[in-house]
Design a protein around this motif. Structure first.
Motif, PDB file in Angstrom:
ATOM      1  N   LEU A  34     -10.897  26.572  50.337  1.00 28.33           N
ATOM      2  CA  LEU A  34     -10.434  27.161  51.593  1.00 28.33           C
ATOM      3  C   LEU A  34      -9.264  28.108  51.351  1.00 28.33           C
ATOM      4  O   LEU A  34      -8.220  27.994  51.968  1.00 28.33           O
ATOM      5  CB  LEU A  34     -10.045  26.057  52.574  1.00 28.33           C
ATOM      6  CG  LEU A  34     -11.149  25.097  52.960  1.00 28.33           C
ATOM      7  CD1 LEU A  34     -10.613  24.010  53.855  1.00 28.33           C
ATOM      8  CD2 LEU A  34     -12.264  25.836  53.646  1.00 28.33           C
ATOM      9  N   GLU A  36      -9.456  31.536  51.631  1.00 25.07           N
ATOM     10  CA  GLU A  36      -9.506  32.602  52.631  1.00 25.07           C
ATOM     11  C   GLU A  36     -10.123  32.060  53.913  1.00 25.07           C
ATOM     12  O   GLU A  36     -11.219  31.511  53.913  1.00 25.07           O
ATOM     13  CB  GLU A  36     -10.337  33.770  52.115  1.00 25.07           C
ATOM     14  CG  GLU A  36      -9.720  34.461  50.927  1.00 25.07           C
ATOM     15  CD  GLU A  36     -10.520  35.675  50.509  1.00 25.07           C
ATOM     16  OE1 GLU A  36     -11.279  36.188  51.343  1.00 25.07           O
ATOM     17  OE2 GLU A  36     -10.374  36.092  49.362  1.00 25.07           O
ATOM     18  N   VAL A  37      -9.404  32.231  54.991  1.00 26.10           N
ATOM     19  CA  VAL A  37      -9.854  31.694  56.278  1.00 26.10           C
ATOM     20  C   VAL A  37     -11.054  32.483  56.793  1.00 26.10           C
ATOM     21  O   VAL A  37     -11.936  31.922  57.441  1.00 26.10           O
ATOM     22  CB  VAL A  37      -8.688  31.725  57.296  1.00 26.10           C
ATOM     23  CG1 VAL A  37      -9.140  31.249  58.653  1.00 26.10           C
ATOM     24  CG2 VAL A  37      -7.545  30.880  56.796  1.00 26.10           C
ATOM     25  N   HIS A  38     -11.144  33.768  56.475  1.00 28.89           N
ATOM     26  CA  HIS A  38     -12.252  34.578  56.976  1.00 28.89           C
ATOM     27  C   HIS A  38     -13.584  34.131  56.381  1.00 28.89           C
ATOM     28  O   HIS A  38     -14.609  34.164  57.056  1.00 28.89           O
ATOM     29  CB  HIS A  38     -11.998  36.051  56.678  1.00 28.89           C
ATOM     30  CG  HIS A  38     -10.807  36.588  57.398  1.00 28.89           C
ATOM     31  ND1 HIS A  38     -10.799  36.765  58.763  1.00 28.89           N
ATOM     32  CD2 HIS A  38      -9.581  36.954  56.965  1.00 28.89           C
ATOM     33  CE1 HIS A  38      -9.616  37.233  59.135  1.00 28.89           C
ATOM     34  NE2 HIS A  38      -8.854  37.360  58.050  1.00 28.89           N
ATOM     35  N   PHE A  40     -14.216  31.008  55.496  1.00 23.38           N
ATOM     36  CA  PHE A  40     -14.491  29.738  56.172  1.00 23.38           C
ATOM     37  C   PHE A  40     -15.023  29.984  57.583  1.00 23.38           C
ATOM     38  O   PHE A  40     -15.932  29.293  58.033  1.00 23.38           O
ATOM     39  CB  PHE A  40     -13.230  28.875  56.212  1.00 23.38           C
ATOM     40  CG  PHE A  40     -13.427  27.549  56.868  1.00 23.38           C
ATOM     41  CD1 PHE A  40     -14.239  26.588  56.294  1.00 23.38           C
ATOM     42  CD2 PHE A  40     -12.808  27.258  58.066  1.00 23.38           C
ATOM     43  CE1 PHE A  40     -14.435  25.363  56.888  1.00 23.38           C
ATOM     44  CE2 PHE A  40     -12.992  26.041  58.674  1.00 23.38           C
ATOM     45  CZ  PHE A  40     -13.805  25.086  58.084  1.00 23.38           C
ATOM     46  N   ALA A  41     -14.476  30.987  58.268  1.00 26.31           N
ATOM     47  CA  ALA A  41     -14.967  31.306  59.610  1.00 26.31           C
ATOM     48  C   ALA A  41     -16.401  31.819  59.554  1.00 26.31           C
ATOM     49  O   ALA A  41     -17.211  31.505  60.424  1.00 26.31           O
ATOM     50  CB  ALA A  41     -14.051  32.334  60.266  1.00 26.31           C
ATOM     51  N   THR A  44     -18.613  28.835  58.968  1.00 28.19           N
ATOM     52  CA  THR A  44     -18.681  28.068  60.213  1.00 28.19           C
ATOM     53  C   THR A  44     -19.648  28.715  61.202  1.00 28.19           C
ATOM     54  O   THR A  44     -20.409  28.030  61.888  1.00 28.19           O
ATOM     55  CB  THR A  44     -17.283  27.966  60.847  1.00 28.19           C
ATOM     56  OG1 THR A  44     -16.389  27.425  59.891  1.00 28.19           O
ATOM     57  CG2 THR A  44     -17.294  27.089  62.068  1.00 28.19           C
ATOM     58  N   THR A  81     -14.324  29.391  66.148  1.00 28.66           N
ATOM     59  CA  THR A  81     -14.398  30.457  65.148  1.00 28.66           C
ATOM     60  C   THR A  81     -13.478  31.615  65.526  1.00 28.66           C
ATOM     61  O   THR A  81     -12.812  32.199  64.666  1.00 28.66           O
ATOM     62  CB  THR A  81     -15.847  30.949  65.023  1.00 28.66           C
ATOM     63  OG1 THR A  81     -16.690  29.829  64.755  1.00 28.66           O
ATOM     64  CG2 THR A  81     -15.992  31.952  63.907  1.00 28.66           C
ATOM     65  N   LEU A  84     -10.031  30.613  64.609  1.00 28.46           N
ATOM     66  CA  LEU A  84      -9.815  30.703  63.172  1.00 28.46           C
ATOM     67  C   LEU A  84      -9.542  32.136  62.727  1.00 28.46           C
ATOM     68  O   LEU A  84      -8.652  32.394  61.928  1.00 28.46           O
ATOM     69  CB  LEU A  84     -11.041  30.183  62.409  1.00 28.46           C
ATOM     70  CG  LEU A  84     -11.139  28.693  62.160  1.00 28.46           C
ATOM     71  CD1 LEU A  84     -12.452  28.380  61.450  1.00 28.46           C
ATOM     72  CD2 LEU A  84      -9.986  28.237  61.311  1.00 28.46           C
ATOM     73  N   LYS A  85     -10.336  33.051  63.258  1.00 32.08           N
ATOM     74  CA  LYS A  85     -10.159  34.445  62.848  1.00 32.08           C
ATOM     75  C   LYS A  85      -8.892  35.056  63.448  1.00 32.08           C
ATOM     76  O   LYS A  85      -8.274  35.905  62.828  1.00 32.08           O
ATOM     77  CB  LYS A  85     -11.388  35.267  63.256  1.00 32.08           C
ATOM     78  CG  LYS A  85     -12.577  34.983  62.410  1.00 32.08           C
ATOM     79  CD  LYS A  85     -13.635  36.024  62.596  1.00 32.08           C
ATOM     80  CE  LYS A  85     -14.735  35.761  61.618  1.00 32.08           C
ATOM     81  NZ  LYS A  85     -15.306  36.971  61.088  1.00 32.08           N
ATOM     82  N   PHE A  87      -5.979  33.356  64.524  1.00 35.91           N
ATOM     83  CA  PHE A  87      -4.717  32.749  64.106  1.00 35.91           C
ATOM     84  C   PHE A  87      -4.666  32.422  62.618  1.00 35.91           C
ATOM     85  O   PHE A  87      -3.634  31.999  62.118  1.00 35.91           O
ATOM     86  CB  PHE A  87      -4.450  31.466  64.912  1.00 35.91           C
ATOM     87  CG  PHE A  87      -4.323  31.721  66.370  1.00 35.91           C
ATOM     88  CD1 PHE A  87      -3.313  32.495  66.867  1.00 35.91           C
ATOM     89  CD2 PHE A  87      -5.242  31.182  67.256  1.00 35.91           C
ATOM     90  CE1 PHE A  87      -3.188  32.743  68.225  1.00 35.91           C
ATOM     91  CE2 PHE A  87      -5.140  31.413  68.614  1.00 35.91           C
ATOM     92  CZ  PHE A  87      -4.100  32.193  69.093  1.00 35.91           C
ATOM     93  N   GLY A  88      -5.768  32.547  61.899  1.00 37.89           N
ATOM     94  CA  GLY A  88      -5.804  32.162  60.499  1.00 37.89           C
ATOM     95  C   GLY A  88      -5.505  33.243  59.531  1.00 37.89           C
ATOM     96  O   GLY A  88      -5.129  34.303  59.593  1.00 37.89           O
TER      97      GLY A  88
END
Length: 88
Positions: A34, A36-38, A40-41, A44, A81, A84-85, A87-88
């Protein structure tokens, strides 16, 4: 007839649980980090595709309250999702 009927509740629980199960399998099998949050999004978002099959399958069988539950859970996954995008 209440707001949360049995079929609607089952659709909501299955619509939240199935993508969560698929996400768990993907994270365990691919050894996904995990960092990079993008990414993971994106993963998801792909995990919610089985909800599409459940939604149209339940509409085909004229089980509309179950389809409403699946649709509500898909909206919750979309909000997750988006968060996540954003605020992540």
């Amino acid at each position: 007839m209440g707001l949360l009927t049995k079929q609607l509740l089952w659709g909501l629980l299955l619509g939240i649980g199935l993508p969560l199960f698929v996400l768990g399998i993907i994270l365990l099998n691919l050894d996904f980090q995990l960092l990079e949050v993008h990414k993971f999004a994106g993963v998801t978002t792909l995990c919610t595709l089985p909800n599409l099959l459940l939604f149209f399958g339940s509409l085909r069988k004229n089980n509309e309250t179950f389809a409403y539950g699946i649709l509500a859970s898909s909206i919750l996954w979309a909000l997750f999702t988006f968060g996540l995008k954003l605020f992540g």
